[in-house]
Every structure is written in structure tokens, then in C-alpha cells.
Design a protein around this motif. Structure first.
Motif, mmCIF file in Angstrom:
data_model
loop_
_atom_site.group_PDB
_atom_site.id
_atom_site.type_symbol
_atom_site.label_atom_id
_atom_site.label_comp_id
_atom_site.label_asym_id
_atom_site.label_seq_id
_atom_site.Cartn_x
_atom_site.Cartn_y
_atom_site.Cartn_z
ATOM 1 N N ASN A 79 38.419 40.594 63.421
ATOM 2 C CA ASN A 79 38.790 39.436 62.617
ATOM 3 C C ASN A 79 39.982 39.730 61.707
ATOM 4 N N CYS A 114 41.734 37.511 58.645
ATOM 5 C CA CYS A 114 41.481 36.255 57.921
ATOM 6 C C CYS A 114 42.151 36.289 56.555
ATOM 7 N N ASP A 169 41.342 36.292 52.570
ATOM 8 C CA ASP A 169 40.272 36.500 51.594
ATOM 9 C C ASP A 169 40.717 35.887 50.268
ATOM 10 N N GLY A 195 42.360 39.694 54.883
ATOM 11 C CA GLY A 195 41.108 40.430 55.059
ATOM 12 C C GLY A 195 40.656 40.352 56.502
ATOM 13 N N GLY A 196 39.368 40.632 56.695
ATOM 14 C CA GLY A 196 38.823 40.719 58.052
ATOM 15 C C GLY A 196 38.731 42.190 58.432
ATOM 16 N N ASN A 197 37.702 42.543 59.193
ATOM 17 C CA ASN A 197 37.468 43.956 59.501
ATOM 18 C C ASN A 197 38.669 44.607 60.171
ATOM 19 N N ASN A 219 41.608 44.967 57.607
ATOM 20 C CA ASN A 219 41.307 45.987 56.588
ATOM 21 C C ASN A 219 41.372 47.389 57.182
ATOM 22 N N SER A 273 37.787 33.433 54.041
ATOM 23 C CA SER A 273 36.566 33.818 53.327
ATOM 24 C C SER A 273 36.747 33.537 51.847
ATOM 25 N N ILE A 275 30.286 37.239 50.275
ATOM 26 C CA ILE A 275 31.301 36.610 51.132
ATOM 27 C C ILE A 275 30.732 35.366 51.807
ATOM 28 N N GLU A 282 28.085 45.382 63.247
ATOM 29 C CA GLU A 282 27.919 45.100 61.815
ATOM 30 C C GLU A 282 26.890 44.006 61.539
ATOM 31 N N LEU A 318 34.991 45.261 48.377
ATOM 32 C CA LEU A 318 35.422 44.443 49.523
ATOM 33 C C LEU A 318 36.229 45.307 50.502
ATOM 34 N N GLY A 319 35.728 45.463 51.709
ATOM 35 C CA GLY A 319 36.431 46.270 52.718
ATOM 36 C C GLY A 319 36.038 47.740 52.700
ATOM 37 N N ASP A 359 34.960 48.826 56.161
ATOM 38 C CA ASP A 359 36.126 48.886 57.056
ATOM 39 C C ASP A 359 36.957 50.138 56.756
HETATM 40 C C1 FRU Z 1 35.024 42.775 54.671
HETATM 41 C C2 FRU Z 1 35.562 41.594 55.454
HETATM 42 C C3 FRU Z 1 36.377 40.642 54.577
HETATM 43 C C4 FRU Z 1 36.222 39.354 55.329
HETATM 44 C C5 FRU Z 1 34.802 39.428 55.867
HETATM 45 C C6 FRU Z 1 34.538 38.696 57.150
HETATM 46 O O1 FRU Z 1 34.388 43.683 55.539
HETATM 47 O O2 FRU Z 1 36.352 42.036 56.537
HETATM 48 O O3 FRU Z 1 37.700 41.064 54.360
HETATM 49 O O4 FRU Z 1 36.368 38.245 54.527
HETATM 50 O O5 FRU Z 1 34.511 40.813 55.974
HETATM 51 O O6 FRU Z 1 35.282 39.237 58.222
#
Ligand code: FRU
Length: 337
Positions: free
Chosen positions: A26, A28, A30, A55-57, A60, A119, A132, A192, A293-294, A297
Motif C-alpha cells: 500500500n 497512501c 497519512d 504512508g502505507g506499508n 514506509n 488514512s 488508524i 499483518e 506510526l510505521g 514497517d
Molecule cells: C502503518 C501504515 C500507515 C498506513 C496504514 C495502512 O503501518 O502503513 O502508514 O496509513 O498502515 O496501510
């Protein structure tokens, strides 16, 4: 090959390794608000700060991996789906990856997409926890066939890492299995989401070299694996994670040789290597949580960097816990190398 600076001193002589990491998952926006404490339902709270970031795995982990692999012959490419650059949010997300030296040219771009997945994140100052709520904003998942095009257009993919997103990942893992051993990259997978069912997950494990499980997934599936927390033994022996990892490696009909890894927040991280039958545990350093956050990741990216640079399993866990700890103690994902 120079070692990743955050892990300096942890490695023996690095394995000479060149080529491209391809990270699928992902990407996205954040929209993160810092609040003193998590609000009550139906209350109104003024945030201490607001940031809009990528953001998004995948995004990140790419950013952390690119920092740790700077000055090595390994490069990082992101893989996933994104609206074309005419969409300002997509342009924002892609530009923020490119600033870290990440190649974004292999992504599947979608014309006239309704939006970039987004998110809303609440970061609690009191606990460092992140909550989240996310939406795909109408964007489809990447077509698995897109990976075929990417592999046909590149000849230097050394490692493919997948966030387990449904549907599509199983098909992509099968695609890689069909390649000849000389053209087959290393394959890692992140499991996850706690909602993923064992019957979907187990057949994928044997198609991988390395698998990361979240603590949420392990907690949710311990019952299905018939594993319980033991009252006796030290904190490590009694923990549910190492026994779940062993159980996951030896499921009837689906045994796997993949290195299985599970990070457990402030406790540390576990691994099980089915080849040697050995369990590993690394305690996390104590840090004052600022922004988690992250963090998962980051842990995954640091594990990948360490393994690619030749680390042993204990060295890899030490490196990943150290980098993830540094991330939790600071805001954002910069300056982690
Ligand atoms: C954190 C994250 C955020 C994102 C959410 C969904 O692990 O990657 O950055 O909003 O998970 O993918």
C-alpha cells in the motif's frame, strides 16, 4: 559492500549483493493528528499538530530501506497501484518517495482514478500509540499480471517483498516460483492483518524465503494453531509467539523452510529458522515512545537490509530492533540510518 550505518558493527563481512529490491504494498496518504490522549467517542478535541505525509506499508518500508542501503549496490523500487501524476495527491506521494532515491517507475498507474488511499491517524502523546482509520478511496488493488510486465522489463530484481494484500499476492508468489532458480529473486512476505485466515496463509509460506508476522496476526491465530501461553518458564519460553512460529512452520501438508519473524512491540522480536530448528529472541531497547506510526514497517525494512547485507539471524534481529526503537523515539521516518 558497506554496512547499513545504523547496524554498524553488527555484521560479519557483508555478502556481496547487487540489484534491486522490489517492495509491493500500500502507498497512501497519512493525515496524522497528534492529540494528548485518545478522545472519547462523540467528543471534540483540538489537535496539538497536523501532518500530511505519505504512508502505507510499502512506502514506509521503502523509505527506511533506501536509507539503510544508501551507498550499497542495492537499490529500492516501489511496486503497487497509484493514480497517474495528474492527481495532486499521487504526485505528492510519488515525489516524497523519489526524494529518498526510490524508483517509482515500475508502479501500475491508473488514469482517472477516484483518489489515493487515505488514512486518518490519531497519535497519542500519552502512550505513543497510533490509531488508524483507512479507506482505499475507490482505488483497486494492483493487477497481479503487472508483476509479469515488471519482471520482463527488468533484469536485476534481487529481492521481492510483499505486503499480503488480497487478492493477488498468492498469484504473484506462484509467478515467482515458476521462474528458474537463476532468475528467481529472494522472496519475503508480511502477514499483518489479523483477519487473514490460516487456510489462505499457509500455502503461501512455502513460496517464501522470509515471512514476517504481526503480533496482531499471531494473537488472532494462536487459537487456530492450538497454541496457548504457558504459565511456566521464562518470559521468552512461555511466550505464545515462538510456539506459534514453530507451529506455522510445521503445518501438515504445508511445511516451510522460510525464516519466520515476529516483532512484539516494546518486548522485542522473535524468529524461528526451520532449517536449523533454532528459536531466536532479541529484547527491544527501552525508549520513550514519541511516534509509533510505521514502526512495524521500519522493523521489516531493517530486517531486509540486514539479511541482504549478510547478517546472521541474531544480528538481523538486533539491527531491526535498534532501528525500530530509534523510529518509535522520533517523529517520522527520516534520519534512521
Ligand atoms: C502503518 C501504515 C500507515 C498506513 C496504514 C495502512 O503501518 O502503513 O502508514 O496509513 O498502515 O496501510
Amino acid at each position: 559492500v558497506p554496512v547499513a550505518p545504523a547496524c554498524s558493527g553488527l555484521f560479519p563481512v557483508s555478502r556481496p549483493s547487487v540489484g534491486r529490491f522490489l517492495l509491493y504494498g500500500n502507498i497512501c496518504l497519512d493525515c496524522a493528528m497528534q492529540v494528548q490522549s485518545f478522545p472519547e467517542e462523540d467528543s471534540a478535541t483540538r489537535a496539538q499538530s497536523y501532518t500530511k505525509k505519505t504512508g502505507g506499508n510499502c512506502a514506509n518500508s521503502c523509505r527506511v530501506l533506501a536509507q539503510l542501503l544508501a551507498d550499497t549496490p542495492l537499490s529500492v523500487s516501489s511496486l503497487g497501484v497509484i493514480p497517474d501524476r495528474g492527481n495532486p495527491d499521487a504526485n505528492f506521494a510519488l515525489s516524497s518517495l523519489e526524494r529518498f532515491g526510490i524508483d517509482t517507475s515500475l508502479m501500475q498507474e491508473v488514469k482517472d482514478a477516484s483518489g489515493v488511499p487515505t488514512s486518518f491517524v490519531l497519535l497519542s502523546t500519552d502512550t505513543g500509540a497510533r490509531t488508524i482509520v483507512s479507506s482505499r478511496c475507490g482505488l483497486k488493488e494492483m493487477d497481479p499480471e503487472h508483476l509479469e510486465h515488471v519482471l520482463a522489463a527488468t533484469s536485476d530484481v534481487a529481492w521481492c517483498h510483499f505486503e499480503c494484500r488480497q487478492p493477488g499476492v498468492a498469484q504473484m508468489l506462484e509467478m515467482l516460483r515458476r521462474r528458474t532458480p537463476t532468475t528467481r529473486p529472494w522472496v519475503s512476505l508480511e502477514i499483518e492483518k489479523p483477519g487473514l485466515e490460516l487456510k489462505a496463509v499457509l500455502p503461501m509460506l512455502q513460496l517464501c524465503d522470509v515471512v514476517f508476522f504481526s503480533s496482531d496476526f499471531i494473537k488472532a491465530r494462536a487459537g487456530d494453531l492450538e497454541v496457548q501461553e504457558e504459565a511456566a518458564g521464562g518470559p521468552v519460553q512461555s511466550h505464545v509467539a515462538p510456539r506459534c512460529l514453530r507451529a506455522l512452520a510445521s503445518q501438515e501438508g504445508n511445511p516451510t523452510q522460510a525464516l519466520l519473524i515476529c516483532a512484539w512491540g516494546a518486548l522485542g522480536a522473535f524468529a524461528f529458522d526451520p532449517r536449523s530448528g533454532q528459536d531466536f529472541f532479541q529484547a527491544a531497547e527501552r525508549v520513550q515512545p514519541v511516534d509509533s506510526l510505521g514502526a512495524g514497517d521500519t522493523f521489516n525494512a531493517a530486517s531486509l537490509a540486514a539479511l541482504a547485507l549478510g547478517a546472521s539471524v541474531p544480528q538481523m534481529l538486533r539491527c531491526a530492533c535498534a532501528v525500530a526503537g530509534r523510529k518509535v523515539a522520533q517523529e517520522g521516518l527520516e534520519n534512521l540510518a
